[in-house]
Design an enzyme around this catalytic site. Sequence first.
Site, PDB file in Angstrom:
ATOM      1  N   HIS A  68       0.851  -1.199   0.000  1.00 18.43           N
ATOM      2  CA  HIS A  68       0.000   0.000   0.000  1.00 18.43           C
ATOM      3  C   HIS A  68       0.882   1.244   0.000  1.00 18.43           C
ATOM      4  CE1 HIS A  68       0.540   1.162   4.281  1.00 18.43           C
ATOM      5  NE2 HIS A  68       0.581  -0.132   4.532  1.00 18.43           N
ATOM      6  N   ASP A  70      -0.428   4.426   0.646  1.00 21.94           N
ATOM      7  CA  ASP A  70      -0.901   5.460   1.576  1.00 21.94           C
ATOM      8  C   ASP A  70      -0.139   5.348   2.897  1.00 21.94           C
ATOM      9  OD1 ASP A  70      -2.322   2.968   1.928  1.00 21.94           O
ATOM     10  OD2 ASP A  70      -3.698   3.988   3.292  1.00 21.94           O
ATOM     11  N   ASP A 100       6.607   1.757   6.845  1.00 25.98           N
ATOM     12  CA  ASP A 100       5.257   1.216   6.559  1.00 25.98           C
ATOM     13  C   ASP A 100       4.641   1.994   5.399  1.00 25.98           C
ATOM     14  OD1 ASP A 100       2.754   0.095   6.652  1.00 25.98           O
ATOM     15  OD2 ASP A 100       2.175   1.032   8.529  1.00 25.98           O
ATOM     16  N   GLU A 134      -5.204   1.619   2.445  1.00 26.93           N
ATOM     17  CA  GLU A 134      -5.039   0.464   3.339  1.00 26.93           C
ATOM     18  C   GLU A 134      -5.205   0.869   4.800  1.00 26.93           C
ATOM     19  OE1 GLU A 134      -2.850  -2.548   5.826  1.00 26.93           O
ATOM     20  OE2 GLU A 134      -2.524  -0.402   5.644  1.00 26.93           O
ATOM     21  N   GLU A 135      -4.661   2.049   5.135  1.00 25.66           N
ATOM     22  CA  GLU A 135      -4.600   2.449   6.544  1.00 25.66           C
ATOM     23  C   GLU A 135      -5.975   2.742   7.142  1.00 25.66           C
ATOM     24  OE1 GLU A 135      -2.138   2.035   8.308  1.00 25.66           O
ATOM     25  OE2 GLU A 135      -0.268   2.336   7.207  1.00 25.66           O
ATOM     26  N   GLU A 160       5.002  -5.605   4.201  1.00 22.60           N
ATOM     27  CA  GLU A 160       4.728  -4.806   5.399  1.00 22.60           C
ATOM     28  C   GLU A 160       5.916  -4.996   6.342  1.00 22.60           C
ATOM     29  OE1 GLU A 160       2.364  -2.822   6.366  1.00 22.60           O
ATOM     30  OE2 GLU A 160       0.562  -3.233   5.190  1.00 22.60           O
TER      31      GLU A 160
HETATM   32 ZN   LIG Z   1       1.206  -0.911   6.374  1.00 20.73          ZN
END
Ligand SMILES: [Zn+2]
Length: 392
Positions: A68, A70, A100, A134-135, A160
């Site tokens: 991801h 974002d 992340d 995703e977050e 991740e």
């Molecule tokens: Zn993440």
Amino acid sequence: MNVVELTRKLVSFQSINPPGDESAAISFIGQWLQGIGFDVQVCSFGDRRANLVARFGPQQSPLCLSGHIDVVPLGTAQWQHDPFAGEEIDGRLYGRGSCDMKGGIAAFLVAIENLLRSHKALRNGILIIITGGEETGCTGARALTEQISPPAACLLVIPEPTSNEPVIAHKGVAWLKLVTKGKTAHGSMPDQGINAITKMAHALIALSDTPLPGAHHPVLGHATFNVGMIGGGLNTNSVADLCWANVDIRLTPNCSAQDIQKWIAQTAPDVIIEQVIAQCPSVYTDPHEPNVASVLKKLHDDRLIVHPQGKAIDVAPCAGHNHVEYDPAEDVTSAVYFTDASVLKSWLGDVPTLILGPGDGFMAHKTDEYVEVEKLERSVSIFERIVADRCL
Ligand SMILES: [Zn+2]
């Protein structure tokens, strides 16, 4: 671009979610992938919101790499390092998303570029999925599954932050808004009304005291239940006719969101599930699954992953397998957070899934987030081995 330069470039895009602003980063990655020969499809899911799907080589059963783009907001504390500059100091690259998980995305992109430089044709292709949203509960991945038909894949890898330790499992979530309803009356005559708050209190105690459905899972243990927020009533001197509570349930392969709905209906029949705030299934892959085991053995033999000391998890040896030489269960662990794998794994036909990336889990979402350069470089080597094992 090397992995440090590419991570720095990705960190420079301010793809903070909420509100979510991924389209500039997505279009940069799209152009970068086109430059090394990928077919790229950008799928918008809102104003300045986008996912990306890119393909190279035969797509009957490609290796799928996903991340991801974002990042979470900066928070209120002052940063010592510019969150979008990607400063490199003492072996650490600083910036929001460095850990992340823009560092992980940069690592697999550089690994692919390195391999395609010497191998123009692949036996098995590569499928890349870059998501937004995703977050805030995998909203981008979910939008993607509604926009395009599910591709096939032989293995899904999501970098991740795991400190380069292979993760095969994480819990899922069901975040629910529960409501009880009553009948209002003057506070001096409670017998004239029905109190929604006391109804909710009894219901929450019943839910807290009743075991959740599903047997203990050997890796993920039991499902859990927590009340996170509560509210209700209008004023002190009325009988409350409405009460709400937000609950956080963590799911395992033995306890699905459907099991939870049945459990609530049986245990607390007065409660209405008014809203599903977020819902993602748990993720689990047997480390003896042949594609996963093959990749793990290669990484183990090349000393790119180390036995997670003291964290070895209790996976039953698979029947008929001789573990004298190498047992992949010794090299894997589980995660506490949930990932896009919750959505993508089942969409890709319950594909075997590894979560394996260079960031350290404890660094995610923190002020002055960083990724160690040594781990970024090791992650490139890890992805070179994974792509070579599945695609050459
Ligand atoms: Zn993440």
